[in-house]
Enzyme design. Structure first.
Site, PDB file in Angstrom:
ATOM      1  N   CYS A  49      -0.577   3.507  -6.615  1.00 36.40           N
ATOM      2  CA  CYS A  49      -1.440   2.865  -5.769  1.00 36.40           C
ATOM      3  C   CYS A  49      -1.572   1.525  -6.390  1.00 36.40           C
ATOM      4  O   CYS A  49      -1.806   1.533  -7.293  1.00 36.40           O
ATOM      5  CB  CYS A  49      -2.938   3.594  -5.733  1.00 36.40           C
ATOM      6  SG  CYS A  49      -4.180   2.807  -4.808  1.00 36.40           S
ATOM      7  N   CYS A  86       1.029  -1.199  -0.009  1.00 35.76           N
ATOM      8  CA  CYS A  86      -0.023  -0.148   0.005  1.00 35.76           C
ATOM      9  C   CYS A  86       0.837   1.272  -0.053  1.00 35.76           C
ATOM     10  O   CYS A  86       1.555   1.186   0.961  1.00 35.76           O
ATOM     11  CB  CYS A  86      -0.897   0.126   1.381  1.00 35.76           C
ATOM     12  SG  CYS A  86      -1.952   1.515   1.489  1.00 35.76           S
TER      13      CYS A  86
HETATM   14  N1  DGL Z   1      -3.883   0.135  -2.441  1.00 33.44           N
HETATM   15  C1  DGL Z   1      -3.619   1.532  -1.738  1.00 33.44           C
HETATM   16  C2  DGL Z   1      -2.321   2.150  -2.047  1.00 33.44           C
HETATM   17  O1  DGL Z   1      -1.471   1.763  -2.679  1.00 33.44           O
HETATM   18  C3  DGL Z   1      -4.539   2.256  -0.939  1.00 33.44           C
HETATM   19  C4  DGL Z   1      -5.811   2.412  -1.364  1.00 33.44           C
HETATM   20  C5  DGL Z   1      -6.894   3.156  -0.328  1.00 33.44           C
HETATM   21  O2  DGL Z   1      -7.205   2.491   0.615  1.00 33.44           O
HETATM   22  O3  DGL Z   1      -6.995   4.528  -0.466  1.00 33.44           O
HETATM   23  O4  DGL Z   1      -2.165   3.191  -1.843  1.00 33.44           O
END
Ligand code: DGL
Length: 280
Positions: free
Chosen positions: A196, A82
């Protein structure tokens, strides 16, 4: 610095963590790496989206949750899949865990190496595009490039909906593409850094909506290589073992995405206790 895990499991066990299904893009890259690994996945989907949470909230929640999960699931390596959490809490997570933690941060360095026009699109959550960590990556690896940033939580929701089989939110896609290519100088973008982990799940749709062809970069393959080094895994087959959710009821709709990855067991994570409600 070389960091390698002290492997306690017979087959190295990797725990991949994200707010939701985004980390599955990283999980898939690790699973495809041809290494003998046991792969677990944990999603804090009760708290989705992380990209709209404050820095303080994320620092309070993510390190404690991961420490509790790691104590119970006993991984040899943790992947904080993340960008939103890694760019604010990676050092805190590392400080709490006794195993190596591989973070996922915006792929600015490879984007800078690949752009020919010198204009890079950065697509991330609203939190990640505004982070000091992101500014530092840009000034370190792309000081002479033109970065056009766009933050979207709607795309996170669109990726979640896609994996639930709910169909695609075309408006999220169009808004993101306009945000990048209609910005001043946006017509020059030739590389887009998907910062993301949810967004590679929409890479095909995003590329189809873009006004011209670009290189779409994500961190999956690089993270898979890093996990291979840190875990010293042998060539072989990866197995999807356990997956846990802080909101198991909401995750029921993801069944076919989970089946496609062959998870053996699905659990509820009690976010207050910080560990799986039923022993994995
Ligand atoms: N998948 C996540 C990232 O790489 C976060 C997405 C979220 O929960 O806003 O930033």
């Amino acid at each position: 610095m070389s960091v390698s895990a002290q492997i306690v499991n017979a087959t190295p066990r990797v725990l991949v963590f994200d707010s939701g299904v985004g980390g599955l893009s990283v999980f898939d890259a690790i699973a495809a790496s041809g290494l003998a690994l046991d792969l677990d996945y944990a999603a804090d989907n009760a708290w989705l989206p992380y990209g709209l949470k404050s820095d303080v909230e994320l620092r309070d929640r993510v390190p404690a949750l991961l420490a509790a999960l790691a104590a119970q699931w006993m991984p040899d390596v943790v992947v904080l899949a993340c960008n939103t959490a890694s760019t604010i809490a990676l050092e805190e997570v590392r400080g709490l865990l006794s195993v190596p933690v591989v973070g996922v941060v915006p792929p600015i360095k490879p984007a800078a190496a690949q752009t020919k026009t010198g204009t890079i699109g950065l697509l991330a959550t609203p939190a990640t595009v505004a982070r000091a960590y992101t500014d530092e990556l840009i000034s370190r690896f792309a000081p002479d490039k033109h970065l056009i940033r766009f933050g979207s939580s709607a795309l996170v929701n669109a990726a979640e909906a896609k994996l639930r089989g709910d169909g695609l939110d075309g408006s999220a896609m169009i808004e993101a593409i306009k945000g990048l290519f209609d910005a001043p100088g946006g017509g020059e973008i030739d590389v887009i850094a998907l910062a993301c982990t949810h967004f590679p799940l929409l890479a095909g749709e995003l590329a189809a909506a873009a006004p011209h062809s670009c290189v779409w970069l994500d961190s999956g393959a690089a993270i898979a290589r890093r996990v291979g080094l840190v875990s010293a895994a042998l060539p072989g087959t990866a197995h999807a073992r356990r997956i846990g959710f802080t909101d198991l009821a909401a995750a029921r709709a993801l069944q076919s995405a989970l089946d496609a990855r062959g998870f053996e067991r699905v659990f509820a994570i009690d976010a207050h206790a910080g560990f799986a409600a039923h022993s994995p």
